[in-house]
Design an enzyme around this catalytic site. Sequence first.
Site, mmCIF file in Angstrom:
data_model
loop_
_atom_site.group_PDB
_atom_site.id
_atom_site.type_symbol
_atom_site.label_atom_id
_atom_site.label_comp_id
_atom_site.label_asym_id
_atom_site.label_seq_id
_atom_site.Cartn_x
_atom_site.Cartn_y
_atom_site.Cartn_z
ATOM 1 N N ASN A 1 0.871 -1.171 0.000
ATOM 2 C CA ASN A 1 0.000 0.000 0.000
ATOM 3 C C ASN A 1 0.914 1.229 0.000
ATOM 4 O O ASN A 1 1.510 1.545 1.027
ATOM 5 C CB ASN A 1 -0.890 -0.027 1.255
ATOM 6 N N LYS B 1 0.102 4.226 -0.194
ATOM 7 C CA LYS B 1 -0.549 5.410 0.411
ATOM 8 C C LYS B 1 -0.332 6.627 -0.500
ATOM 9 O O LYS B 1 -0.273 6.461 -1.721
ATOM 10 C CB LYS B 1 -0.028 5.620 1.835
ATOM 11 N N HIS C 1 -9.438 1.348 5.136
ATOM 12 C CA HIS C 1 -8.150 1.501 5.804
ATOM 13 C C HIS C 1 -8.319 2.443 6.994
ATOM 14 O O HIS C 1 -9.101 3.397 6.928
ATOM 15 C CB HIS C 1 -7.103 2.045 4.823
ATOM 16 N N GLU D 1 -6.633 4.809 8.033
ATOM 17 C CA GLU D 1 -6.398 6.237 7.730
ATOM 18 C C GLU D 1 -7.638 6.853 7.089
ATOM 19 O O GLU D 1 -7.938 8.029 7.304
ATOM 20 C CB GLU D 1 -5.158 6.372 6.831
ATOM 21 N N GLU E 1 -5.044 -4.794 10.694
ATOM 22 C CA GLU E 1 -4.002 -3.789 10.875
ATOM 23 C C GLU E 1 -4.244 -3.058 12.197
ATOM 24 O O GLU E 1 -5.020 -2.091 12.241
ATOM 25 C CB GLU E 1 -4.034 -2.776 9.731
ATOM 26 N N GLY F 1 2.954 2.362 10.788
ATOM 27 C CA GLY F 1 3.912 3.450 10.615
ATOM 28 C C GLY F 1 4.655 3.825 11.893
ATOM 29 O O GLY F 1 5.305 4.860 11.960
ATOM 30 N N SER G 1 3.841 -2.045 10.233
ATOM 31 C CA SER G 1 5.305 -2.088 10.375
ATOM 32 C C SER G 1 5.918 -3.424 9.949
ATOM 33 O O SER G 1 6.857 -3.910 10.578
ATOM 34 C CB SER G 1 5.712 -1.736 11.812
HETATM 35 P P1 13P Z 1 3.238 0.458 7.635
HETATM 36 O O1 13P Z 1 3.738 -0.831 7.018
HETATM 37 O O2 13P Z 1 3.952 1.666 7.112
HETATM 38 O O3 13P Z 1 3.185 0.372 9.118
HETATM 39 O O4 13P Z 1 1.720 0.642 7.129
HETATM 40 C C1 13P Z 1 0.843 -0.425 7.243
HETATM 41 C C2 13P Z 1 -0.394 -0.095 6.493
HETATM 42 O O5 13P Z 1 -1.143 0.784 6.889
HETATM 43 C C3 13P Z 1 -0.668 -0.824 5.254
HETATM 44 O O6 13P Z 1 -1.937 -0.577 4.779
#
Ligand code: 13P
Length: 256
Positions: free
Chosen positions: A9, A11, A99, A101, A169, A175, A215
């Site tokens: 992803n 983002k 997601h 976010e 997640e 992150g 992560s």
């Molecule tokens: P990270 O791998 O940067 O922690 O992000 C995970 C994520 O949100 C994947 O959709």
Amino acid sequence: MRRKVIAGNWKMNKDFGEVEQFFVGTNGVSFCDSIRGTKNEVIICPPFIDIAQTVRFTEGSNIHVGAQNCYFEKNGAYTGETSASMLIGANVEYVIIGHSERRQYFNETNEIVSFKVNAALKVGLKPIICVGETLKERQEGVQKQVIENQVRSSLPSISDLSNVMIAYEPIWAIGTGKTATPKDANEAIKFIRSIVKDMYDNDVANDVIILYGGSVKASNAKALFEMPDIDGGLVGGASLDPIEFAEIVNFNKKQV
Ligand code: 13P
């Protein structure tokens, strides 16, 4: 059918030139070549603006392309939105829905997530539905209720989940560099499987693909993805680097 799936992803990262750099590679080996031998399913989810270019670069490879969101209406006056059928028309196969976010910054509720899942499935776009608890919810000990509520309200009311994936997640792991331990991630995913069993049946629960995200890095991918209930990962930051992402994809490749 259960299989190992590694989805990146991206983002809101990578402009036109950076997408090219990712695929062309820096050491003379293109990204597609670096993962060619894998038995795992590989998905890349770039920003909308990079989809056409990603489709072009992955043509003839074993890489599938996904989007990071879609709208639930088919078309019309919804400025700034992209429908599931538009994504199908652009050769996109998967879409990440719900997601954390999007839930956090764009107020996506479980109901909106469910509308989007159904809109995607209707046109043959395969949803990757994200669920997971916040740190506060975990500390308060309500993570199971939160996850159960998200799973029950997001999964479609069809009997076949072969075109659906779930991604667990935990928000505190996204992150932050804090990864859930393989054991904890496996426990949570096993719990999700038990909800799926209750909603559908044993076969559906045993077959549905459930990924871990938060992560994931080259250094922890193997330990996570070899757990019995974890079918792979949804990778954020580490999917931006072609060398590290290829290492993650190749986590189970036999050394020669
Ligand atoms: P990270 O791998 O940067 O922690 O992000 C995970 C994520 O949100 C994947 O959709």
